[in-house]
Design a protein around this motif. Sequence first.
Motif, mmCIF file in Angstrom:
data_model
loop_
_atom_site.group_PDB
_atom_site.id
_atom_site.type_symbol
_atom_site.label_atom_id
_atom_site.label_comp_id
_atom_site.label_asym_id
_atom_site.label_seq_id
_atom_site.Cartn_x
_atom_site.Cartn_y
_atom_site.Cartn_z
ATOM 1 N N LEU A 1 0.826 -1.204 0.000
ATOM 2 C CA LEU A 1 0.000 0.000 0.000
ATOM 3 C C LEU A 1 0.870 1.268 0.000
ATOM 4 C CD1 LEU A 1 -3.054 0.123 0.075
ATOM 5 C CD2 LEU A 1 -2.955 0.287 2.567
ATOM 6 N N CYS A 2 1.869 1.276 0.889
ATOM 7 C CA CYS A 2 2.737 2.458 1.004
ATOM 8 C C CYS A 2 3.677 2.565 -0.194
ATOM 9 C CB CYS A 2 3.545 2.398 2.301
ATOM 10 S SG CYS A 2 2.511 2.596 3.764
ATOM 11 N N ASN A 3 4.038 1.434 -0.781
ATOM 12 C CA ASN A 3 4.952 1.409 -1.922
ATOM 13 C C ASN A 3 4.463 2.270 -3.079
ATOM 14 O OD1 ASN A 3 5.523 -0.247 -4.709
ATOM 15 N ND2 ASN A 3 7.322 -0.284 -3.379
ATOM 16 N N LEU A 4 3.148 2.263 -3.309
ATOM 17 C CA LEU A 4 2.617 2.996 -4.458
ATOM 18 C C LEU A 4 2.333 4.468 -4.170
ATOM 19 C CD1 LEU A 4 2.148 -0.002 -5.620
ATOM 20 C CD2 LEU A 4 0.628 1.192 -7.182
ATOM 21 N N ALA A 5 2.604 4.915 -2.941
ATOM 22 C CA ALA A 5 2.336 6.320 -2.597
ATOM 23 C C ALA A 5 3.036 7.266 -3.575
ATOM 24 C CB ALA A 5 2.767 6.607 -1.162
ATOM 25 N N VAL B 1 6.283 -11.647 -11.579
ATOM 26 C CA VAL B 1 5.810 -11.535 -10.194
ATOM 27 C C VAL B 1 7.004 -11.237 -9.300
ATOM 28 C CG1 VAL B 1 4.733 -12.771 -8.266
ATOM 29 C CG2 VAL B 1 3.899 -13.115 -10.601
ATOM 30 N N GLY B 2 6.934 -10.120 -8.604
ATOM 31 C CA GLY B 2 8.027 -9.765 -7.702
ATOM 32 C C GLY B 2 8.056 -8.280 -7.443
ATOM 33 N N THR B 3 9.236 -7.749 -7.170
ATOM 34 C CA THR B 3 9.555 -6.328 -6.916
ATOM 35 C C THR B 3 9.234 -5.893 -5.483
ATOM 36 O OG1 THR B 3 7.507 -5.132 -7.491
ATOM 37 C CG2 THR B 3 8.941 -5.793 -9.313
ATOM 38 N N CYS B 4 9.608 -4.641 -5.215
ATOM 39 C CA CYS B 4 9.352 -4.062 -3.894
ATOM 40 C C CYS B 4 7.857 -3.884 -3.671
ATOM 41 C CB CYS B 4 10.102 -2.742 -3.716
ATOM 42 S SG CYS B 4 9.792 -1.501 -4.989
ATOM 43 N N THR B 5 7.056 -4.028 -4.704
ATOM 44 C CA THR B 5 5.604 -3.947 -4.538
ATOM 45 C C THR B 5 5.026 -5.289 -4.106
ATOM 46 O OG1 THR B 5 5.623 -2.439 -6.424
ATOM 47 C CG2 THR B 5 3.473 -3.169 -5.660
ATOM 48 N N GLU C 1 10.098 -5.787 -28.683
ATOM 49 C CA GLU C 1 9.192 -4.959 -29.486
ATOM 50 C C GLU C 1 7.820 -5.636 -29.614
ATOM 51 O OE1 GLU C 1 10.145 -2.008 -31.247
ATOM 52 O OE2 GLU C 1 8.037 -1.832 -31.851
ATOM 53 N N GLY C 2 6.790 -4.913 -29.260
ATOM 54 C CA GLY C 2 5.431 -5.429 -29.436
ATOM 55 C C GLY C 2 4.994 -6.434 -28.384
ATOM 56 N N GLU C 3 5.858 -6.747 -27.433
ATOM 57 C CA GLU C 3 5.487 -7.729 -26.411
ATOM 58 C C GLU C 3 4.684 -7.083 -25.283
ATOM 59 O OE1 GLU C 3 8.121 -11.598 -26.427
ATOM 60 O OE2 GLU C 3 9.066 -9.998 -25.270
ATOM 61 N N VAL C 4 3.874 -7.920 -24.636
ATOM 62 C CA VAL C 4 3.037 -7.458 -23.532
ATOM 63 C C VAL C 4 3.394 -8.251 -22.279
ATOM 64 C CG1 VAL C 4 0.685 -7.265 -22.655
ATOM 65 C CG2 VAL C 4 1.151 -6.804 -25.073
ATOM 66 N N CYS C 5 3.681 -7.521 -21.203
ATOM 67 C CA CYS C 5 3.994 -8.158 -19.929
ATOM 68 C C CYS C 5 2.955 -7.750 -18.884
ATOM 69 C CB CYS C 5 5.395 -7.736 -19.459
ATOM 70 S SG CYS C 5 5.864 -8.461 -17.869
ATOM 71 N N LEU C 6 2.461 -8.726 -18.165
ATOM 72 C CA LEU C 6 1.632 -8.428 -16.999
ATOM 73 C C LEU C 6 2.556 -8.530 -15.797
ATOM 74 C CD1 LEU C 6 -1.202 -7.839 -15.844
ATOM 75 C CD2 LEU C 6 -1.473 -10.301 -15.537
ATOM 76 N N SER C 7 2.666 -7.442 -15.047
ATOM 77 C CA SER C 7 3.655 -7.363 -13.980
ATOM 78 C C SER C 7 3.006 -6.956 -12.667
ATOM 79 C CB SER C 7 4.728 -6.339 -14.382
ATOM 80 O OG SER C 7 5.506 -5.964 -13.271
ATOM 81 N N THR C 8 3.577 -7.433 -11.565
ATOM 82 C CA THR C 8 3.079 -7.010 -10.250
ATOM 83 C C THR C 8 3.856 -5.806 -9.724
ATOM 84 O OG1 THR C 8 4.575 -8.453 -9.031
ATOM 85 C CG2 THR C 8 2.439 -9.393 -9.682
ATOM 86 N N ALA C 9 4.670 -5.183 -10.582
ATOM 87 C CA ALA C 9 5.486 -4.041 -10.161
ATOM 88 C C ALA C 9 4.636 -2.781 -10.017
ATOM 89 C CB ALA C 9 6.618 -3.826 -11.158
ATOM 90 N N ASN C 10 5.306 -1.648 -9.960
ATOM 91 C CA ASN C 10 4.602 -0.396 -9.690
ATOM 92 C C ASN C 10 4.648 0.622 -10.823
ATOM 93 O OD1 ASN C 10 7.341 0.303 -9.401
ATOM 94 N ND2 ASN C 10 7.253 -0.187 -7.218
ATOM 95 N N LEU D 1 -0.147 -3.580 -15.107
ATOM 96 C CA LEU D 1 0.149 -3.828 -13.695
ATOM 97 C C LEU D 1 -1.053 -4.440 -12.995
ATOM 98 C CD1 LEU D 1 1.812 -0.381 -12.824
ATOM 99 C CD2 LEU D 1 2.962 -2.503 -13.513
ATOM 100 N N SER D 2 -0.792 -5.479 -12.205
ATOM 101 C CA SER D 2 -1.895 -6.134 -11.506
ATOM 102 C C SER D 2 -1.455 -6.668 -10.152
ATOM 103 C CB SER D 2 -2.421 -7.308 -12.338
ATOM 104 O OG SER D 2 -1.561 -8.429 -12.193
ATOM 105 N N SER D 3 -2.405 -7.263 -9.465
ATOM 106 C CA SER D 3 -2.122 -7.973 -8.217
ATOM 107 C C SER D 3 -1.448 -9.298 -8.549
ATOM 108 C CB SER D 3 -3.428 -8.252 -7.483
ATOM 109 O OG SER D 3 -4.132 -9.265 -8.177
#
Lengths: 404, 156
Positions: free
Chosen positions: A203-207, A284-288, A358-367, A382-384
């Motif tokens: 929650l605080c990460n995305l402030a 899936v990962g990161t400080c988020t 180029e042209g690729e799509v990533c779904l990431s849990t990052a911020n 970006l998602s959960s």
Amino acid sequence: MTTLSERILGAPAGEYVDRPVDRAYVHDGTGVLTLEAWRALESGGIACPDRNYVLFDHIIPANTSTTADLQNELRKFARGAGMHFSDIGDGICHQLMGEGTALPGEIIVGADSHTCTLGAFGAFATGVGATDMAVVWASGSTWFRVPETIGIFLSGRLSGHTEAKDLALTYVSRLGMDGATYRALEFIGDGTAHLSMDSRMTLCNLAVETGAKTGLCYADEVTVGHLEAFGSTASPQTPPACTYEQELHFDLGDIVPVIAVPPRVDAILPVPDLCGLPLDQVFVGTCTNGRYEDLSRFASIVRGKKVSVRTIVAPASRSVLGEAARTGILSDILAAGCTVIPPGCGPCLGAHMGVIGEGEVCLSTANRNFRNRMGVGGEIYLSSVSTAAASALAGEIAIPGGDE
Amino acid sequence: MKVEGRAVCLGPDIDTDLIIAGRYLRTKDRKIWATHVFEDLDPSLAGRLGGSVIIAGKNFGCGSSREQAAVALKEAGVVCIIAPSFARIFFRNAINLGLPLAQADLSCREGELVVVDLSAGIVTAGEFSREIPSLSPRMLEILAAGGLVQHWRKRE
């Protein structure tokens, strides 16, 4: 009648103050410039080496000779100067500082914008640049403008496959990418009390994605318990009694899984609106979202199944990875066909280990889903963690729990 | 303190990844940052920034704390950035490097002469003049010294 930021900084909003910092940290990305600026100061020393941390997380292990040389210089310096030093694989700086180091009421600066993550512990924690950090190294203190505060009142509980990340993206969307510039966010109310420390850090990460200087939660028994598990002691903070510049109210029961559409963190859509969007990679990962709670949630969804798109999982720290190994969820993640990379930032900032094409799509849990961030011509949604897990199995954006 | 230059117009929410991409961070060579500044926004921009005043939309410099973003702009020859608002870490970074910023919502005409008088708090673009909020006394001191390093060394 003061906000938590005013209480910690010891002055009313709007005032400029000079304050000693309790902890200051850099990573391999920002530490190099900090070292250059510190040398230019010719200050002769480090004011409080034991309050300083150098934590390698951005490009670990080194990807090129240049990176290796730069890291060597910083590594030797940190050790020689008597600073706390964490080498490759220990984990992401914000996560490591959150494993028993950052304490309620402290003033913490980090040379990384997501330092606000540590506000989850009731600390005043904010990001600074390299030259500001160099002066902190030399003098042990820095100046702050005490921020006005936006109170974010949370009630109820998250339900089903909805996570703190969905709540975070929802408040970012409500405020906008500059809706809280120069302000602090305080998360309060019964809804906050029910959130784990892992969730509060998310929650605080995305402030900072709202422009905020930091996001804070008051330390309570959950905070104290978390710190005790890491061998640290702390006391709960007195709950707030103040008037906020602005208030937002969320009933957590109303929060639904959402996705931030590139290239803006504040452009969210409910997951069903994007269902079926083909993916090239899931990260899936990161400080988020790389903490144990996240990995556990991810494993519970992919357990016994196979991902149908390349999926990269980066634990936020060595202790998260160790815990995942101990409890067996690491095996579940590996058996599902995911690639587990060393604890660190991974491909979040597009430097290595999962850069997209180029042209690729990533779904990431990052911020962050800024243009080209993870690779030129690629797009980041970006998602959960739960949405990422369901989507990794489907190979396209899918609703978490949709197959139940 | 007064600076002037030719206007280069940019939109809102220019993030630090757009200013200097993560793939160029692993170096100490400032020329590399100046060469690749804004590459993902418009590769032709880097060559047009010498002696320029950037006039951008709100929230300039949002995102990362990477000071390389402010260094890149300064090295590329930007003399001042004007925007209705700045992300706070970028704001401090730019001032700390001696790169002046002015808060104003200006309509931008590419190539027009822009004069920013930071001491008087006035920005002039073509025939239009506008007052700008004053920087804090400390920030003005840092700018006048040429940056935080110089300011700090003087204080010693």
